[in-house]
Design a protein around this motif. Structure first.
Motif, PDB file in Angstrom:
ATOM      1  N   ASP A 195    -104.494 -15.359  12.236  1.00  0.00           N
ATOM      2  CA  ASP A 195    -104.964 -16.728  12.127  1.00  0.00           C
ATOM      3  C   ASP A 195    -104.940 -17.461  13.450  1.00  0.00           C
ATOM      4  O   ASP A 195    -105.411 -18.577  13.551  1.00  0.00           O
ATOM      5  CB  ASP A 195    -104.125 -17.473  11.107  1.00  0.00           C
ATOM      6  CG  ASP A 195    -104.723 -17.317   9.733  1.00  0.00           C
ATOM      7  OD1 ASP A 195    -104.756 -18.280   9.009  1.00  0.00           O
ATOM      8  OD2 ASP A 195    -105.202 -16.216   9.431  1.00  0.00           O
ATOM      9  N   LYS A 197    -106.605 -16.576  15.703  1.00  0.00           N
ATOM     10  CA  LYS A 197    -108.045 -16.673  15.942  1.00  0.00           C
ATOM     11  C   LYS A 197    -108.710 -17.132  14.653  1.00  0.00           C
ATOM     12  O   LYS A 197    -109.832 -16.761  14.370  1.00  0.00           O
ATOM     13  CB  LYS A 197    -108.604 -15.311  16.362  1.00  0.00           C
ATOM     14  CG  LYS A 197    -107.984 -14.732  17.599  1.00  0.00           C
ATOM     15  CD  LYS A 197    -107.990 -13.201  17.556  1.00  0.00           C
ATOM     16  CE  LYS A 197    -106.588 -12.641  17.680  1.00  0.00           C
ATOM     17  NZ  LYS A 197    -106.438 -11.369  16.990  1.00  0.00           N
ATOM     18  N   SER A 198    -107.966 -17.875  13.857  1.00  0.00           N
ATOM     19  CA  SER A 198    -108.473 -18.298  12.552  1.00  0.00           C
ATOM     20  C   SER A 198    -109.845 -18.926  12.671  1.00  0.00           C
ATOM     21  O   SER A 198    -110.089 -19.794  13.493  1.00  0.00           O
ATOM     22  CB  SER A 198    -107.522 -19.311  11.925  1.00  0.00           C
ATOM     23  OG  SER A 198    -108.144 -19.876  10.790  1.00  0.00           O
ATOM     24  N   SER A 199    -110.741 -18.431  11.813  1.00  0.00           N
ATOM     25  CA  SER A 199    -112.094 -18.970  11.876  1.00  0.00           C
ATOM     26  C   SER A 199    -112.184 -20.261  11.073  1.00  0.00           C
ATOM     27  O   SER A 199    -113.166 -20.971  11.141  1.00  0.00           O
ATOM     28  CB  SER A 199    -113.079 -17.932  11.328  1.00  0.00           C
ATOM     29  OG  SER A 199    -112.607 -17.472  10.089  1.00  0.00           O
ATOM     30  N   SER A 201    -111.839 -23.902  10.329  1.00  0.00           N
ATOM     31  CA  SER A 201    -111.656 -25.118  11.109  1.00  0.00           C
ATOM     32  C   SER A 201    -111.978 -26.297  10.199  1.00  0.00           C
ATOM     33  O   SER A 201    -112.390 -26.108   9.058  1.00  0.00           O
ATOM     34  CB  SER A 201    -112.587 -25.127  12.312  1.00  0.00           C
ATOM     35  OG  SER A 201    -113.894 -25.383  11.873  1.00  0.00           O
ATOM     36  N   ASP A 204    -115.175 -26.466   8.183  1.00  0.00           N
ATOM     37  CA  ASP A 204    -115.390 -25.747   6.936  1.00  0.00           C
ATOM     38  C   ASP A 204    -114.958 -26.563   5.728  1.00  0.00           C
ATOM     39  O   ASP A 204    -115.129 -26.142   4.600  1.00  0.00           O
ATOM     40  CB  ASP A 204    -114.605 -24.430   6.953  1.00  0.00           C
ATOM     41  CG  ASP A 204    -115.064 -23.538   8.087  1.00  0.00           C
ATOM     42  OD1 ASP A 204    -116.274 -23.294   8.153  1.00  0.00           O
ATOM     43  OD2 ASP A 204    -114.223 -23.127   8.906  1.00  0.00           O
ATOM     44  N   GLY A 258    -105.690 -23.076  12.188  1.00  0.00           N
ATOM     45  CA  GLY A 258    -106.846 -22.710  13.012  1.00  0.00           C
ATOM     46  C   GLY A 258    -107.066 -23.702  14.132  1.00  0.00           C
ATOM     47  O   GLY A 258    -107.317 -23.337  15.276  1.00  0.00           O
ATOM     48  N   GLN A 261    -104.159 -23.624  16.607  1.00  0.00           N
ATOM     49  CA  GLN A 261    -104.021 -22.306  17.256  1.00  0.00           C
ATOM     50  C   GLN A 261    -102.565 -21.834  17.303  1.00  0.00           C
ATOM     51  O   GLN A 261    -102.056 -21.444  18.343  1.00  0.00           O
ATOM     52  CB  GLN A 261    -104.603 -22.338  18.669  1.00  0.00           C
ATOM     53  CG  GLN A 261    -106.096 -22.569  18.703  1.00  0.00           C
ATOM     54  CD  GLN A 261    -106.879 -21.340  18.274  1.00  0.00           C
ATOM     55  OE1 GLN A 261    -106.790 -20.295  18.891  1.00  0.00           O
ATOM     56  NE2 GLN A 261    -107.624 -21.443  17.189  1.00  0.00           N
TER      57      GLN A 261
END
Ligand SMILES: Nc1ncnc2c1ncn2[C@@H]1O[C@H](COP(=O)(O)OP(=O)(O)OP(=O)(O)O)[C@@H](O)[C@H]1O
Ligand SMILES: [Zn+2]
Length: 662
Positions: A195, A197-199, A201, A204, A258, A261
């Motif tokens: 996570d 690099k959790s997409s 955000s 969403d 996310g 970071q």
């Protein structure tokens, strides 16, 4: 009235692939190597393989006359070992008999005989040697010995036991097995460092504007703690996300991770309380320890109500020590780390009312962020988010879809979008059309259509009149939600359905309650009027209205003779501890009032349907012909609906009636 609980999207938390059992235990290999060596050695030196087993007959006829016997040792009263004089065995003459060139020493017997009993063996030996002089007679000695094989045979199970023990301990300490049996005591938190690099955000997440603002602040705490600590502020440790199922609580927590970071440790409350006593508490300890090591980080505890249910409020005879000790540990951990350690605990619940007050005290989960069901505009936004990756047809009208999905959560909408794509894919079309979305909506609300279900013509007729009864009754009742369509196609568990478009409202008036009950009774009343016979088909309707009537009388204080009393107990304490919080007399009164309320409503419904009997028959016949009758046909048949209130407000969430099962 049946308001169907829409399907929920259940996301499976990602799991690490289970480790192969061999990785965690080099001991398996060591054990295997040792065993193979043992077996090889054993085969090589064991007397069993260099000694010839013979029968008594053979011994008497061939061995005794030709060979010089050194001695016979009877082992464990079972085997007679026959040792031959070395010098004789040495000669080639006996090779054919011994037929084994290893057999040279006296340490290994040349032959063995299985003996039945020591006595009979001695007798036979005595007889065979009768003619020999006593000096030449063979000496017999006795010994008991545990053979190599014996040792080996208990070594194997012991080894296996030890091996398994090591294996289990290994799995426990790495805590990475897929089987909870091997992990107890360690957290199963999906430490999704992926996570990082959790997409996910904030992009969403549609709608939820206020919640987002508050959550963004949490992100800021993690990213720029100095801004706050500089001024002496304490950064909050715990933030509780509160809202109905599927409103995006998990999504929000992931977005925080996310955006900030930072590592994200997520665990569901129900996972704390598992099989073994004491496991929950140690899981909590472990979870916090790991999060602190990786600080700044986020711990997310989903369904915190599973552990955080208030203590001592369960049934007096049914305590749950395990859950309590887990909760205590959680409280200890929350208190145990300083406010500025860079760990923020997010928790989600849809039952904040049952949480232990201790959890909500300052310094713990003192911040609450409310996530509500989306209003129409927000639903549009959510549709847009989930349509991003879909190939849409030209006719897709998002605002209509949003209007037609009142009371739906974000998860329901995500579900509709996915179902629509699946439906379109099945049709092998180029794009997903509006009708696919509408079908998906119906499916999410009512379950799959089951056109192939076999229903006899007679039953079909009953169902048609039942549904027509709901439709006609609700058409002429002022306070019932507008009817969208009626269908006698079986769907999910129901045989037919009447679809309403619920108004979004926060409160329900008494007239609305009364009209709802009548509309729900429409099916049963129609059956009685037309067939002069009633059926079991109204069970769902009756269950619903009975509950509704009791709620009106005993909870909402809507009954005249009982007056504005409410026996609802939001703390749930007295209900479980003391039974009903009212007297026998009151209980009787409530029952009577409920019965009266429903029987009056039933009379009223029958009157409406008798007045419009011709329409009722027309609609039922149309249903039998077309199976589904849409709003336009309803208007044509029944005339425009005379409604004083037209639903315009759109900031409400209650989805009272969506769906009337047969
Ligand atoms: N506001 C929203 N915007 C976009 N998608 C949403 C929104 N709310 C929910 N969803 C969708 O619904 C899915 C499920 O939501 P999520 O699991 O976060 O709900 P939840 O509140 O945690 O539910 P539960 O209480 O059942 O755990 C999300 O993965 C997302 O696809
Ligand atoms: Zn019904």
């Amino acid at each position: 009235m049946e308001s169907q609980q829409p399907n929920k999207i259940h996301k499976q938390p990602e799991k690490k692939p289970p480790k192969s059992p061999l990785n965690g235990s080099g001991s398996l290999w060591i054990y295997l190597i040792i065993s193979v060596t043992f077996i090889a050695l054993y085969l090589f030196i064991s007397p069993e393989f260099t000694t010839k087993e013979i029968s008594w007959k053979e011994f008497e006829n061939t061995i005794l006359p030709t060979e010089k016997i050194e001695q016979i040792i009877i082992v464990n009263k079972e085997i007679a070992e026959i040792y031959v004089k070395a010098k004789l065995t040495d000669s080639t003459k006996y090779d054919q008999i011994t037929d084994n060139s290893f057999n040279l020493s006296q340490t290994t017997p040349a032959y063995t005989i299985q003996i039945g009993s020591v006595d009979s063996f001695e007798n036979k030996l005595e007889k065979a040697q009768q003619e020999l002089p006593t000096a030449d007679r063979i000496t017999v000695t006795y010994t008991s010995r545990s053979s190599f094989l014996d040792i080996f045979s208990w070594l194997i199970p012991l080894g296996i036991l030890i091996f398994f023990w090591i294996f289990i301990l290994k799995r426990m300490s790495t805590g990475s097995g897929s089987n909870p049996l091997f992990n107890f005591g360690k957290t199963t938190a999906r430490i999704s460092e992926t996570d990082k690099k959790s997409s996910v955000s904030f992009n969403d997440i549609a709608g939820l504007k206020e919640a987002k603002v508050e959550v963004m602040e949490v992100v800021d705490f993690l990213k720029n703690p100095e801004t706050y600590t500089k001024l002496g502020a304490k950064i909050p440790k715990g933030v509780m996300l509160v809202g109905p199922p599927g409103t995006g609580k998990t999504l929000m927590a992931r977005a925080v991770a996310g955006e900030a970071q930072v590592p994200f440790f997520s665990l569901s409350g129900s996972e704390f309380v598992e099989m073994f006593v004491g496991v929950g508490a140690s899981r909590v300890r472990d979870l916090f320890k790991r999060a602190k090591e990786k600080a700044p980080s986020i711990i997310f505890i989903d369904e915190i109500d599973a552990v955080g249910r208030s203590r001592g409020k369960v049934n007096a005879f049914q305590t749950n020590d395990e859950r309590e000790s887990t909760l205590n540990q959680l409280l200890t951990e929350l208190d145990g780390f300083g406010p500025n350690t860079g760990v923020i605990v997010l928790a989600a619940t849809n039952r904040p009312d049952i949480l232990d007050k201790a959890l909500l005290r300052p310094g713990r989960f003192d911040r609450h962020i409310y996530l509500e069901l989306p209003n129409k505009h927000e639903r549009e936004e959510i549709f847009k988010v989930h349509m991003r990756n879909l190939v849409l047809g030209e006719d897709v009208a998002i605002d209509i879809l949003a209007t037609l999905s009142p009371g739906f959560s974000g998860a329901d909408i995500a579900n509709i979008c996915n179902e629509a794509a699946l439906i379109a894919a099945r049709k092998k079309t180029e794009a997903i059309m509006q009708e696919d979305f509408l079908e998906a909506r119906d499916r999410v609300v009512g379950g799959l259509e089951r056109k192939s279900k076999i229903i006899s013509p007679k039953e079909k007729k009953i169902i048609a009149f039942h549904e027509a009864g709901h439709a006609v009754a609700s058409w002429y009742l002022e306070h019932v939600d507008s009817l969208v369509k009626v269908s006698i196609i079986p769907r999910g568990k129901s045989l037919g359905s009447a679809w309403y478009l619920p108004e979004e409202r926060q409160i329900v008036t008494k007239s609305q309650f009364m009209d709802q009950i009548c509309a729900s009774l429409g099916g049963r009343a129609a059956e009685e009027i037309i067939f002069n016979e009633i059926s079991s088909g109204a069970i769902d309707d009756l269950e619903k209205i009975t509950k509704q009537a009791y709620a009106m009388v005993a909870y909402y204080g809507l009954d005249e003779s009982i007056g504005p009393l409410s026996f609802f107990d939001s703390s749930e304490q007295s209900r479980t501890l003391f039974g009903k919080p009212y007297s026998e007399h009151m209980a009787k009164l409530i029952d009577e009032e409920v019965q009266q309320l429903i029987s009056k409503s039933y009379q009223r419904t029958k009157e409406i349907l008798t007045t419009h009997k011709a329409k009722l028959i027309q609609l039922a016949e149309l249903l039998l012909k077309k199976e589904t009758v849409e709003k336009e046909d309803l208007i044509e048949l029944l005339g425009a609906r005379d409604r004083k209130f037209l639903e315009t407000d759109d900031h409400t969430n209650q989805s009272l009636s969506q769906f009337n099962k047969t």
